[in-house]
Structures are given as structure tokens and as C-alpha cells.
Design an enzyme around this catalytic site. Structure first.
Site, PDB file in Angstrom:
ATOM      1  N   ASP A  91       5.269  15.307 -13.954  1.00 55.29           N
ATOM      2  CA  ASP A  91       4.888  15.266 -15.516  1.00 55.29           C
ATOM      3  C   ASP A  91       3.510  15.524 -15.685  1.00 55.29           C
ATOM      4  O   ASP A  91       3.229  16.372 -16.672  1.00 55.29           O
ATOM      5  CB  ASP A  91       5.495  14.041 -16.085  1.00 55.29           C
ATOM      6  CG  ASP A  91       7.078  13.978 -15.856  1.00 55.29           C
ATOM      7  OD1 ASP A  91       7.853  14.066 -16.663  1.00 55.29           O
ATOM      8  OD2 ASP A  91       7.407  13.684 -14.636  1.00 55.29           O
ATOM      9  N   HIS A 113       6.658   4.048 -16.604  1.00 52.19           N
ATOM     10  CA  HIS A 113       7.225   3.875 -17.826  1.00 52.19           C
ATOM     11  C   HIS A 113       6.454   2.592 -18.370  1.00 52.19           C
ATOM     12  O   HIS A 113       6.282   1.429 -17.472  1.00 52.19           O
ATOM     13  CB  HIS A 113       8.618   3.514 -17.541  1.00 52.19           C
ATOM     14  CG  HIS A 113       9.671   4.770 -17.560  1.00 52.19           C
ATOM     15  ND1 HIS A 113       9.790   5.746 -18.269  1.00 52.19           N
ATOM     16  CD2 HIS A 113      10.082   5.061 -16.127  1.00 52.19           C
ATOM     17  CE1 HIS A 113      10.503   6.281 -17.596  1.00 52.19           C
ATOM     18  NE2 HIS A 113      10.582   6.374 -16.251  1.00 52.19           N
ATOM     19  N   ALA A 158       2.794   5.400   7.593  1.00 52.92           N
ATOM     20  CA  ALA A 158       4.173   5.548   7.074  1.00 52.92           C
ATOM     21  C   ALA A 158       4.548   4.268   6.246  1.00 52.92           C
ATOM     22  O   ALA A 158       4.090   3.287   6.571  1.00 52.92           O
ATOM     23  CB  ALA A 158       5.112   5.766   8.182  1.00 52.92           C
ATOM     24  N   ARG A 178      -3.842  -0.432   1.685  1.00 52.76           N
ATOM     25  CA  ARG A 178      -4.959  -1.110   1.873  1.00 52.76           C
ATOM     26  C   ARG A 178      -5.799  -0.391   3.270  1.00 52.76           C
ATOM     27  O   ARG A 178      -5.039  -0.004   4.167  1.00 52.76           O
ATOM     28  CB  ARG A 178      -4.854  -2.571   2.217  1.00 52.76           C
ATOM     29  CG  ARG A 178      -4.411  -3.368   1.199  1.00 52.76           C
ATOM     30  CD  ARG A 178      -4.703  -4.912   1.338  1.00 52.76           C
ATOM     31  NE  ARG A 178      -4.008  -5.661   0.295  1.00 52.76           N
ATOM     32  CZ  ARG A 178      -4.023  -5.691  -0.844  1.00 52.76           C
ATOM     33  NH1 ARG A 178      -4.982  -4.986  -1.594  1.00 52.76           N
ATOM     34  NH2 ARG A 178      -3.377  -6.649  -1.843  1.00 52.76           N
ATOM     35  N   ARG A 181      -8.962   0.606   8.597  1.00 50.62           N
ATOM     36  CA  ARG A 181     -10.176   1.021   9.400  1.00 50.62           C
ATOM     37  C   ARG A 181     -10.845   2.331   8.721  1.00 50.62           C
ATOM     38  O   ARG A 181     -10.114   3.306   8.511  1.00 50.62           O
ATOM     39  CB  ARG A 181     -10.136   1.079  10.957  1.00 50.62           C
ATOM     40  CG  ARG A 181      -9.055   1.885  11.185  1.00 50.62           C
ATOM     41  CD  ARG A 181      -8.923   2.062  12.571  1.00 50.62           C
ATOM     42  NE  ARG A 181      -7.884   3.007  13.467  1.00 50.62           N
ATOM     43  CZ  ARG A 181      -8.409   4.154  13.700  1.00 50.62           C
ATOM     44  NH1 ARG A 181      -9.397   4.577  13.596  1.00 50.62           N
ATOM     45  NH2 ARG A 181      -7.304   4.811  14.325  1.00 50.62           N
TER      46      ARG A 181
END
Length: 187
Positions: A91, A113, A158, A178, A181
Site C-alpha cells: 500500500d 492497522h 529464516a 535481532r 553477528r
């Protein structure tokens, strides 16, 4: 202010505003055509992708099926590859750099939303730009959330849910994603 101006400014807009559904439907018809191309129709698929997206660099290859709200709000760099079931909730704008690899079942979302249930009930949403740098690899089943920037050369592991910016030259993984390394001599 129109829904499109609100969308581009990160303000709340409503999906039932006049013209919204009609414009989106035209984009979805183009998407249908892309997803119906045969594997041997590479030139036809490439031409449809150039027509569908806001910009397409050289050598973009996307494995169908592709899912997208608009297409025209996504801008691809050169030499990019996206595997099966890429979902672009575009969007708002999505900017994808050069040499980006996207594994299967990745979601890149610009729209969200409001938390307020009254606003959600009235079809309210907002959009924030997503930026993906050059030489980024996004692992399978990852989700990139609205407003996120991913720096150059970064690997997103992944299954990650990227809710905040990730710097350049790192490996990042998890939910929430997060940095684990910096990219170095390790494979």
C-alpha cells in the site's frame, strides 16, 4: 486530503474511500496475468512485471505465485530474485536494492492497522515505507514489517519477524529479529 495523500504521509486512511477498491482491482487483474504465465514464457512474464511494478531493474526474476496489493508501489533494483509466494503488502512504497535474494514465503508489509478497535472496525489502516539495501538475503518464512530499513549486505535468517531497522553488514535472526553477528570470515 485524499486517501492516497494520507497513505503517502503515513496517516490513517480508509479502504472504503471512493476509488480505492476500483484502483486496487485493476492492479490485481495485472497480478493475475503474471501468475498465469508458464515457466517457458520468461519474456512475457518479464514484460508483465515491468508493467506491474513501479520500477524494475535489469534481470528481475520472480517465481510465481506472487501476491501484492498494488505492485506499482514496489521498486526493484538490478539482479534480484524472489522465490515462491512472495507477498508484498505494498500500500506504501517498498524499495528493494540491487542483488537482493528473497527465499520462499516472505512477506514485506508497509500497511498496518491501528490498535484502537473502533478504527479497525471502520477499515482504518496506515502505511510506512520499507527499504531493503543492496546485496540483502532474506530467509524463508520471514516477515518485514512497516517502516523497516535493512542495510546493505545483511542476511535475515529464516523465520524472522523484522520489526525494527537492521544495520548493514550483519546477520540477524529471530522473532523479533535481532543482530547476532557482523558479517566476517565465517560462511
Amino acid at each position: 486530503m485524499t486517501w492516497r495523500e494520507k497513505l503517502n504521509n503515513g496517516e490513517i486512511y480508509y479502504c472504503d474511500e471512493p476509488g480505492f477498491a476500483e484502483e486496487q482491482l485493476a492492479c490485481l487483474d495485472k497480478l493475475y496475468d503474471i501468475n498465469q504465465t508458464r515457466p517457458t514464457e520468461k519474456a512475457k512474464r518479464a514484460a508483465l512485471l515491468r508493467e506491474f511494478f513501479g520500477a524494475v531493474g535489469e534481470n528481475l526474476y520472480i517465481e510465481p505465485p506472487l501476491h501484492a496489493n498494488w505492485g506499482r508501489n514496489t521498486y526493484w533494483g538490478n539482479d534480484c530474485y524472489a522465490n515462491f509466494n512472495l507477498t508484498l503488502v505494498d500500500d506504501g512504497d517498498i524499495f528493494i536494492g540491487d542483488n537482493v535474494l528473497i527465499a520462499p514465503n516472505v512477506v514485506i508489509a508497509t500497511a498496518g492497522h491501528p490498535v484502537d478497535p473502533e478504527l479497525r472496525r471502520s477499515t482504518a489502516q496506515f502505511s510506512k515505507t520499507v527499504r531493503i539495501g543492496n546485496n540483502v538475503w532474506i530467509g524463508a518464512n520471514s516477515a518485514i514489517m512497516p517502516g523497516v530499513t535493512i542495510g546493505d549486505n545483511t542476511v535475515i535468517g529464516a523465520g524472522s519477524v523484522v520489526t525494527r531497522d537492521i544495520p548493514a553488514n550483519v546477520v540477524a535472526v529471530g522473532s523479533p529479529c535481532r543482530v547476532v553477528r557482523e558479517i566476517g570470515a565465517k560462511a
